[in-house]
Scaffold this motif. Structure first.
Motif, PDB file in Angstrom:
ATOM      1  N   ILE A 145       0.879  -1.179   0.000  1.00  0.00           N
ATOM      2  CA  ILE A 145       0.000   0.000   0.000  1.00  0.00           C
ATOM      3  C   ILE A 145       0.909   1.219   0.000  1.00  0.00           C
ATOM      4  CG2 ILE A 145      -1.736   1.329   1.249  1.00  0.00           C
ATOM      5  CD1 ILE A 145      -2.783  -1.230   2.449  1.00  0.00           C
ATOM      6  N   MET A 146       0.856   1.999  -1.068  1.00  0.00           N
ATOM      7  CA  MET A 146       1.684   3.195  -1.205  1.00  0.00           C
ATOM      8  C   MET A 146       0.834   4.425  -0.918  1.00  0.00           C
ATOM      9  SD  MET A 146       4.391   4.902  -1.848  1.00  0.00           S
ATOM     10  CE  MET A 146       5.563   3.709  -2.459  1.00  0.00           C
ATOM     11  N   ILE A 147       1.211   5.155   0.130  1.00  0.00           N
ATOM     12  CA  ILE A 147       0.508   6.376   0.508  1.00  0.00           C
ATOM     13  C   ILE A 147       1.324   7.562   0.028  1.00  0.00           C
ATOM     14  CG2 ILE A 147      -0.292   7.777   2.451  1.00  0.00           C
ATOM     15  CD1 ILE A 147      -0.674   5.159   3.991  1.00  0.00           C
ATOM     16  N   THR A 148       0.723   8.421  -0.757  1.00  0.00           N
ATOM     17  CA  THR A 148       1.475   9.539  -1.321  1.00  0.00           C
ATOM     18  C   THR A 148       0.530  10.640  -1.800  1.00  0.00           C
ATOM     19  OG1 THR A 148       3.110  10.146  -3.007  1.00  0.00           O
ATOM     20  CG2 THR A 148       1.496   8.484  -3.627  1.00  0.00           C
ATOM     21  N   HIS A 149       1.077  11.842  -1.929  1.00  0.00           N
ATOM     22  CA  HIS A 149       0.355  12.929  -2.592  1.00  0.00           C
ATOM     23  C   HIS A 149       0.924  13.165  -3.983  1.00  0.00           C
ATOM     24  CE1 HIS A 149       3.922  14.837  -0.823  1.00  0.00           C
ATOM     25  NE2 HIS A 149       3.875  15.617  -1.885  1.00  0.00           N
ATOM     26  N   ASP A 150       1.947  12.391  -4.333  1.00  0.00           N
ATOM     27  CA  ASP A 150       2.689  12.587  -5.578  1.00  0.00           C
ATOM     28  C   ASP A 150       2.191  11.610  -6.640  1.00  0.00           C
ATOM     29  OD1 ASP A 150       4.517  12.846  -7.623  1.00  0.00           O
ATOM     30  OD2 ASP A 150       6.276  12.890  -6.314  1.00  0.00           O
ATOM     31  N   LEU A 151       1.446  12.110  -7.616  1.00  0.00           N
ATOM     32  CA  LEU A 151       0.923  11.250  -8.661  1.00  0.00           C
ATOM     33  C   LEU A 151       2.023  10.728  -9.580  1.00  0.00           C
ATOM     34  CD1 LEU A 151      -2.405  13.074  -9.548  1.00  0.00           C
ATOM     35  CD2 LEU A 151      -2.143  10.819  -8.562  1.00  0.00           C
ATOM     36  N   GLY A 152       3.183  11.383  -9.575  1.00  0.00           N
ATOM     37  CA  GLY A 152       4.318  10.858 -10.322  1.00  0.00           C
ATOM     38  C   GLY A 152       4.779   9.532  -9.750  1.00  0.00           C
ATOM     39  N   VAL A 153       4.733   9.396  -8.423  1.00  0.00           N
ATOM     40  CA  VAL A 153       5.074   8.131  -7.763  1.00  0.00           C
ATOM     41  C   VAL A 153       4.061   7.061  -8.153  1.00  0.00           C
ATOM     42  CG1 VAL A 153       5.206   6.976  -5.521  1.00  0.00           C
ATOM     43  CG2 VAL A 153       6.257   9.219  -5.835  1.00  0.00           C
ATOM     44  N   VAL A 154       2.792   7.451  -8.152  1.00  0.00           N
ATOM     45  CA  VAL A 154       1.720   6.516  -8.500  1.00  0.00           C
ATOM     46  C   VAL A 154       1.892   5.995  -9.921  1.00  0.00           C
ATOM     47  CG1 VAL A 154      -0.764   6.359  -8.934  1.00  0.00           C
ATOM     48  CG2 VAL A 154       0.074   7.509  -6.881  1.00  0.00           C
ATOM     49  N   ALA A 155       2.255   6.892 -10.831  1.00  0.00           N
ATOM     50  CA  ALA A 155       2.364   6.528 -12.245  1.00  0.00           C
ATOM     51  C   ALA A 155       3.399   5.443 -12.478  1.00  0.00           C
ATOM     52  CB  ALA A 155       2.706   7.765 -13.074  1.00  0.00           C
ATOM     53  N   GLY A 156       4.453   5.424 -11.672  1.00  0.00           N
ATOM     54  CA  GLY A 156       5.515   4.461 -11.894  1.00  0.00           C
ATOM     55  C   GLY A 156       5.457   3.229 -11.035  1.00  0.00           C
ATOM     56  N   LEU A 157       4.500   3.155 -10.090  1.00  0.00           N
ATOM     57  CA  LEU A 157       4.558   2.070  -9.106  1.00  0.00           C
ATOM     58  C   LEU A 157       3.247   1.323  -8.896  1.00  0.00           C
ATOM     59  CD1 LEU A 157       6.603   0.794  -7.105  1.00  0.00           C
ATOM     60  CD2 LEU A 157       5.745   2.377  -5.379  1.00  0.00           C
ATOM     61  N   CYS A 158       2.116   2.031  -8.864  1.00  0.00           N
ATOM     62  CA  CYS A 158       0.860   1.424  -8.412  1.00  0.00           C
ATOM     63  C   CYS A 158       0.109   0.702  -9.529  1.00  0.00           C
ATOM     64  CB  CYS A 158      -0.045   2.505  -7.813  1.00  0.00           C
ATOM     65  SG  CYS A 158       0.646   3.258  -6.319  1.00  0.00           S
ATOM     66  N   ASP A 159      -0.592  -0.361  -9.137  1.00  0.00           N
ATOM     67  CA  ASP A 159      -1.485  -1.076 -10.052  1.00  0.00           C
ATOM     68  C   ASP A 159      -2.879  -0.473  -9.997  1.00  0.00           C
ATOM     69  OD1 ASP A 159       0.396  -3.205 -10.850  1.00  0.00           O
ATOM     70  OD2 ASP A 159       0.265  -3.783  -8.741  1.00  0.00           O
ATOM     71  N   GLU A 160      -3.336  -0.176  -8.793  1.00  0.00           N
ATOM     72  CA  GLU A 160      -4.664   0.419  -8.590  1.00  0.00           C
ATOM     73  C   GLU A 160      -4.503   1.665  -7.733  1.00  0.00           C
ATOM     74  OE1 GLU A 160      -8.353  -1.973  -7.420  1.00  0.00           O
ATOM     75  OE2 GLU A 160      -7.940  -0.856  -5.573  1.00  0.00           O
ATOM     76  N   VAL A 161      -5.346   2.655  -7.972  1.00  0.00           N
ATOM     77  CA  VAL A 161      -5.243   3.930  -7.255  1.00  0.00           C
ATOM     78  C   VAL A 161      -6.579   4.271  -6.610  1.00  0.00           C
ATOM     79  CG1 VAL A 161      -4.597   6.355  -7.403  1.00  0.00           C
ATOM     80  CG2 VAL A 161      -3.595   4.701  -8.999  1.00  0.00           C
ATOM     81  N   ASN A 162      -6.527   4.634  -5.323  1.00  0.00           N
ATOM     82  CA  ASN A 162      -7.687   5.153  -4.607  1.00  0.00           C
ATOM     83  C   ASN A 162      -7.423   6.616  -4.285  1.00  0.00           C
ATOM     84  OD1 ASN A 162      -9.533   2.690  -3.731  1.00  0.00           O
ATOM     85  ND2 ASN A 162      -7.414   2.037  -3.541  1.00  0.00           N
ATOM     86  N   VAL A 163      -8.212   7.507  -4.848  1.00  0.00           N
ATOM     87  CA  VAL A 163      -8.064   8.938  -4.596  1.00  0.00           C
ATOM     88  C   VAL A 163      -8.982   9.306  -3.435  1.00  0.00           C
ATOM     89  CG1 VAL A 163      -8.220  11.261  -5.559  1.00  0.00           C
ATOM     90  CG2 VAL A 163      -7.565   9.334  -7.026  1.00  0.00           C
ATOM     91  N   MET A 164      -8.400   9.888  -2.377  1.00  0.00           N
ATOM     92  CA  MET A 164      -9.178  10.225  -1.189  1.00  0.00           C
ATOM     93  C   MET A 164      -9.325  11.728  -1.037  1.00  0.00           C
ATOM     94  SD  MET A 164      -7.837   7.477   1.688  1.00  0.00           S
ATOM     95  CE  MET A 164      -9.100   8.041   2.845  1.00  0.00           C
ATOM     96  N   TYR A 165     -10.487  12.130  -0.551  1.00  0.00           N
ATOM     97  CA  TYR A 165     -10.727  13.530  -0.212  1.00  0.00           C
ATOM     98  C   TYR A 165     -11.695  13.580   0.965  1.00  0.00           C
ATOM     99  CZ  TYR A 165     -11.547  18.521  -0.522  1.00  0.00           C
ATOM    100  OH  TYR A 165     -11.599  19.868  -0.224  1.00  0.00           O
ATOM    101  N   GLY A 166     -11.340  14.346   1.986  1.00  0.00           N
ATOM    102  CA  GLY A 166     -12.225  14.494   3.140  1.00  0.00           C
ATOM    103  C   GLY A 166     -12.511  13.189   3.847  1.00  0.00           C
ATOM    104  N   GLY A 167     -11.572  12.234   3.798  1.00  0.00           N
ATOM    105  CA  GLY A 167     -11.753  10.977   4.499  1.00  0.00           C
ATOM    106  C   GLY A 167     -12.475   9.905   3.717  1.00  0.00           C
TER     107      GLY A 167
END
Length: 331
Positions: A209-231
């Motif tokens: 589970i990769m926690i980040t605010h950097d979408l550049g990190v997500v682009a190179g590492l994650c298979d699935e992305v969950n975008v969170m806002y306000g919990g």
């Protein structure tokens, strides 16, 4: 089959004389073995609190946790402190954001690794020291035997982060949580840390589970992305689908605020207006409505549900359309 199943996870902080605050609000997602799942959003969106709830590291007093966090069928929220201690390190590992504050400054790096090996894998001191040396070498720290006797302040920022990863991997956990592991590192070291995590997932089958605010990190590492806002999760999609056709205005705003090498010289970034404090409680409307360029009257009056959308999930009354994404008219 999912290794980790999170259902309706809710975390509310309460203090006497202070209004209760819900930091995580009904979050659900799965993590499968050998897959990397991203939790993305601005600071204050509930990413780190979600991770701490999974690991059982939230304070017993002041934090109310509801829902379920099932790891290999066992609900971690119902485990005793002793059961959680047995699982942490052995089955669950976590890499924290700041290695300097996470590592004990008065204990050598080697001892911080060997105590994990002795506690969870039953090694004697000699065996644990040999394994610690191999772990430091595995994460790319040069001259690992010498580093075993050094203290955290004697290591560079990149080496401290690698040492923290070595501790998290000491017992070969089935699930690893990395909370902003590249914060405050220069771009070269960031790339090395991300490459290391990617190799570990590929070679060992560990779920990440990769926690980040950097979408550049997500682009190179994650298979699935969950975008969170306000919990809450406002959009869920496979990595390629998200970057090709982000549907939630918040996700689109995050993408628009990333510097691009192919952008015309002098072109300004497009930050999301306002801050995470500018929101409406989810119980009454869409929390993102005060900052949303696509907001309708309905967005300020009716709470959107998380529903299936183009192979993913979306929580929005007025999502970004394909033509708008291509032409940028949503700006």
């Amino acid at each position: 089959m999912a290794l980790l199943e999170i259902r309706d996870l809710t975390v509310t902080f309460k203090r006497k004389g202070v209004r209760p605050f819900t930091a995580v609000d009904g979050v659900s997602f799965d993590v499968e073995p050998g897959r990397t799942v991203g939790l993305v959003g601005e600071s204050g969106s509930g990413k780190s609190v979600t991770a701490l709830a999974i690991m059982g590291l939230l304070p017993k007093r002041g934090a109310e946790v509801h829902g379920s966090v099932r790891f290999e069928g066992t609900d971690l929220l119902t485990c005793t402190d002793r059961q959680l201690r047995d699982k942490r390190g052995r089955d669950l590992g976590m890499v924290f954001q700041d290695p300097l504050s996470s590592l004990n400054p008065v204990i050598p790096i080697g001892l911080q690794i060997t105590e994990v090996l002795e506690r969870h894998r039953g090694m004697n001191r000699k065996q644990a020291r040999g394994e610690a040396k191999d772990l430091l070498g595995r994460v790319g720290i040069p001259d690992p035997m010498r580093r075993l006797s050094e203290y955290p302040h004697q290591l560079s920022g990149g080496m401290r982060q690698r040492a923290l990863i070595a501790i998290a991997l000491a017992c070969e956990p089935r699930l690893l949580i990395a909370d902003e592991p590249t914060t405050a590192l220069d771009v070269t070291i960031q790339a090395q840390i991300l490459a290391l995590l990617s190799e570990l997932v590929r070679d060992t089958g560990t779920a990440l589970i990769m926690i980040t605010h950097d979408l550049g990190v997500v682009a190179g590492l994650c298979d699935e992305v969950n975008v969170m806002y306000g919990g809450r999760v406002v959009e869920r999609a496979e990595r390629h689908a998200l970057f090709a056709a982000a549907r939630h205005p918040y996700t689109h705003g995050l993408l628009e605020s990333i510097p691009r090498l192919d952008a015309p010289r002098g072109e300004k970034l497009l930050p999301i207006k306002g801050s995470v404090a500018d929101n409406i409680p989810w119980e009454h409307a869409c929390a993102f409505a005060p900052r949303c360029p696509n907001a309708l009257d309905r967005c300020r009056e009716v709470t959107p549900e998380l529903v299936a959308d183009n192979g993913g999930m979306l929580r929005c009354h007025n999502p970004v359309g394909v033509s708008a994404m291509r032409q940028g008219v949503h700006r």
